[in-house]
Design an enzyme around this catalytic site. Structure first.
Site, PDB file in Angstrom:
ATOM      1  N   LYS A 108     -61.873  21.238  -1.727  1.00  7.47           N
ATOM      2  CA  LYS A 108     -60.623  21.845  -2.163  1.00  7.47           C
ATOM      3  C   LYS A 108     -60.328  22.149  -3.614  1.00  7.47           C
ATOM      4  CE  LYS A 108     -56.659  19.452  -2.834  1.00  7.47           C
ATOM      5  NZ  LYS A 108     -56.334  20.004  -4.364  1.00  7.47           N
ATOM      6  N   ASN A 109     -60.986  21.224  -4.430  1.00  2.00           N
ATOM      7  CA  ASN A 109     -60.707  21.348  -5.827  1.00  2.00           C
ATOM      8  C   ASN A 109     -61.810  22.166  -6.383  1.00  2.00           C
ATOM      9  OD1 ASN A 109     -58.564  19.833  -5.716  1.00  2.00           O
ATOM     10  ND2 ASN A 109     -59.272  18.132  -7.146  1.00  2.00           N
TER      11      ASN A 109
ATOM     12  N   ARG B 261     -49.432  23.099  -7.685  1.00  2.00           N
ATOM     13  CA  ARG B 261     -49.728  23.189  -9.105  1.00  2.00           C
ATOM     14  C   ARG B 261     -50.956  23.940  -9.585  1.00  2.00           C
ATOM     15  NH1 ARG B 261     -49.203  20.454 -13.887  1.00  2.00           N
ATOM     16  NH2 ARG B 261     -51.241  20.382 -14.682  1.00  2.00           N
TER      17      ARG B 261
ATOM     18  N   CYS C 272     -47.955  18.220  -6.793  1.00  2.00           N
ATOM     19  CA  CYS C 272     -47.548  16.785  -6.618  1.00  2.00           C
ATOM     20  C   CYS C 272     -46.880  16.155  -7.491  1.00  2.00           C
ATOM     21  CB  CYS C 272     -49.288  16.151  -6.506  1.00  2.00           C
ATOM     22  SG  CYS C 272     -50.319  16.239  -5.203  1.00  2.00           S
TER      23      CYS C 272
ATOM     24  N   ARG D 145     -47.559  15.915 -15.652  1.00  2.00           N
ATOM     25  CA  ARG D 145     -48.733  16.833 -15.708  1.00  2.00           C
ATOM     26  C   ARG D 145     -48.316  18.266 -16.507  1.00  2.00           C
ATOM     27  NH1 ARG D 145     -51.116  16.757  -9.674  1.00  2.00           N
ATOM     28  NH2 ARG D 145     -52.924  17.471 -10.662  1.00  2.00           N
TER      29      ARG D 145
ATOM     30  N   LEU E  29     -52.319  22.120 -22.796  1.00  2.00           N
ATOM     31  CA  LEU E  29     -53.622  22.312 -23.412  1.00  2.00           C
ATOM     32  C   LEU E  29     -54.152  23.728 -23.110  1.00  2.00           C
ATOM     33  CD1 LEU E  29     -55.044  18.630 -22.491  1.00  2.00           C
ATOM     34  CD2 LEU E  29     -54.212  19.589 -24.771  1.00  2.00           C
TER      35      LEU E  29
ATOM     36  N   ASP F 246     -58.363  10.513  -7.630  1.00  2.00           N
ATOM     37  CA  ASP F 246     -57.938  10.907  -6.546  1.00  2.00           C
ATOM     38  C   ASP F 246     -58.248   9.811  -5.474  1.00  2.00           C
ATOM     39  OD1 ASP F 246     -56.920  12.890  -7.502  1.00  2.00           O
ATOM     40  OD2 ASP F 246     -58.265  14.448  -6.887  1.00  2.00           O
TER      41      ASP F 246
ATOM     42  N   LEU G 130     -55.251   7.875 -15.717  1.00  2.17           N
ATOM     43  CA  LEU G 130     -55.006   9.439 -15.907  1.00  2.17           C
ATOM     44  C   LEU G 130     -53.719   9.989 -15.721  1.00  2.17           C
ATOM     45  CD1 LEU G 130     -58.204  10.954 -14.423  1.00  2.17           C
ATOM     46  CD2 LEU G 130     -57.669  10.650 -16.937  1.00  2.17           C
TER      47      LEU G 130
ATOM     48  N   ARG H  79     -52.505  19.659   2.830  1.00  2.00           N
ATOM     49  CA  ARG H  79     -52.722  20.320   1.513  1.00  2.00           C
ATOM     50  C   ARG H  79     -54.210  20.307   1.283  1.00  2.00           C
ATOM     51  NH1 ARG H  79     -50.025  18.505  -3.352  1.00  2.00           N
ATOM     52  NH2 ARG H  79     -51.748  19.837  -4.028  1.00  2.00           N
TER      53      ARG H  79
END
Ligand code: UD1
Length: 420
Positions: free
Chosen positions: A22-23, A92, A116, A121, A125, A307, A329, A399
């Site tokens: 997915k990412n 997002r 999420c 978040r 940047l 994750d 993170l 998702r």
């Protein structure tokens, strides 16, 4: 609304095919905004986040068709550069359209993202880097309004924190910019690397791919000649299924994976006493004689992925002793702890650190999914709980996990999707 019903005290067996990442798919769909031709993409996971991005790209004016994990997308007719709130609020990662839209059109409006609920978040940047490339940026009525009427210019940018989607946004923007962009402290995740490789195949010269320093030679505003490609396997989906094998102490195999992307995950499983056997594209987990406690610290790739934190936390409840997980993170990524607590776990939180008591006999309960990966921890816990666990709000799971109950059922799990 749908929920998942899971019978506990299960053993799993057999093998399961892992979907495309997915990412990786999300930036790779966004980057087609830079293409002057139609692009065909294989191994696209059929998950809600991908559907959301395809809808967003469709609203902008792209044409796409999707079947059997294969997407063909043509963005040549895109005229609009406005990604509106109705879509962006769902995901997002919609922010990934910011870099390509601004680079292509010289202006864009992208709603500030939701997604999420795992901490603040911010996207500072992303925005700072685009400003360094000559963009003017205003935040207006919940939108990022970005302008670069003469195109983006190459710049020397140092990210003062490693950001995955931030790196991706700026890599895409730099590919169409005028001049050379030097990026320092770039994310090295396999998904970022594949984005660079796809851009290289489209003719963009990028030096340093796979390292934290990139030099990107922009095309001076010319759209790219993108080639067809196949999305890399989802290391987080694969890791989740391996944890399911681990928590039930079963032998299972994940296929269509890249074991090189999962070194830190398999290392932790080995340290916990499980056997791991790998081929070029499969990983088999073998039961542990005794599940050992562990210490985990989430970090950027190639470190242990945030994750996978929630899934390992569920697994640690079955270890022979006390484990510690430090989340480095995201400050709010422990929301699964209270839901796991409803199932009888003993987990203490102190700042960014969770201490997990092992040897816990879990009980079934009605629990609520709170974010994508947190929800998968609840499924894993459900597999070893006494009785039937019901997981509500499973839209979070949809998702990011393709055909979740189908894949777990194939491994012999008693899991059903039901209507409330
Ligand atoms: C991506 C992944 C997500 C994963 C995360 C970390 C996608 C679609 N999502 O999210 O699954 O959990 O990487 O591996 O790929 N930060 C700032 N300012 C910014 C951007 C980030 O301070 O402008 C901070 C964040 O708050 C966080 C850290 O940097 O503390 C890392 O976030 P980032 O890598 O940007 O996460 P995402 O790209 O959103």
């Amino acid at each position: 609304m749908q929920y998942l019903s899971i019978k506990g005290n299960q053993k799993l067996k057999g093998s399961v095919g892992i979907s495309g990442a997915k990412n990786a798919a999300l930036p790779l769909l966004a980057v087609t905004l830079l293409s002057k031709n139609r692009v065909s993409i294989e191994n696209i996971p059929e998950v809600e986040d991908v559907k959301t991005l395809l809808t967003l790209l469709g609203n902008l004016g792209s044409n796409s068709s999707c079947s059997n994990n294969h997407v063909t997308i043509d963005t040549t007719e895109v005229k609009s550069a406005c990604a509106n709130y109705e879509i962006v609020k769902k995901m997002r990662a919609s922010i990934l359209t910011l870099g390509p839209l601004l680079a292509r059109f010289g202006h864009c409006e992208v709603s500030l993202p939701g997604g999420c609920a795992i901490g603040q978040r911010p996207i500072d940047l992303h925005l700072n880097a685009l400003e360094q490339m000559g963009a003017t940026i205003e935040l207006k009525d919940g939108y990022v309004v970005a302008k670069a009427p003469n195109g983006l210019k190459g710049a020397a940018i140092i990210f003062n924190k490693i950001t995955v989607t931030g790196s991706e946004n700026i890599i895409m923007a730099a590919s169409l910019a005028h001049g050379v962009t030097k990026l320092v402290n770039v994310a090295k995740e396999p998904e970022v690397v594949q984005l660079c490789e796809v851009l290289q195949d489209a003719g963009v010269v990028i030096e340093g791919v796979g390292t934290s320093n990139l030099i990107i030679f922009g095309s001076c505003g010319k759209l790219l000649d993108m080639k067809n490609f196949k999305v890399i396997p989802d290391r987080i989906e694969a890791g989740t299924y391996l944890c399911a094998g681990a928590i039930t102490n079963s032998k299972i195999t994940v296929t269509n994976v890249n074991p090189n992307h999962m070194k830190e995950i398999t290392l932790k499983l080995i340290q916990m006493g499980f056997g791991i056997k790998e081929t070029k594209s499969t990983i088999t987990i073998l039961p542990a004689k005794k599940i050992l406690p562990i210490h985990i610290e989430t970090t950027e790739y190639p470190g242990f992925p945030t994750d996978m934190q929630a899934q390992f936390m569920a697994l640690c409840t079955q270890a022979n002793g006390t484990s510690v997980i430090n989340e480095r993170l995201f400050e709010n990524r422990f929301m699964h702890v209270s839901e796991l607590g409803r199932m009888g776990t003993n987990i203490k939180l102190e700042g960014h650190s969770a201490t997990i008591q092992g040897d816990s006999q879990l009980n079934s309960a009605d629990v609520m999914a709170t974010d994508l990966r947190a929800s998968s921890a609840l499924i894993l816990a459900g597999f070893v709980a006494k009785g039937t666990t019901k997981i509500h709000r499973i839209y979070h799971l949809d998702r990011g996990y393709e055909n979740l109950e189908g894949k777990f059922s194939k491994l012999g799990a008693k899991i059903e999707r039901l209507e409330e």
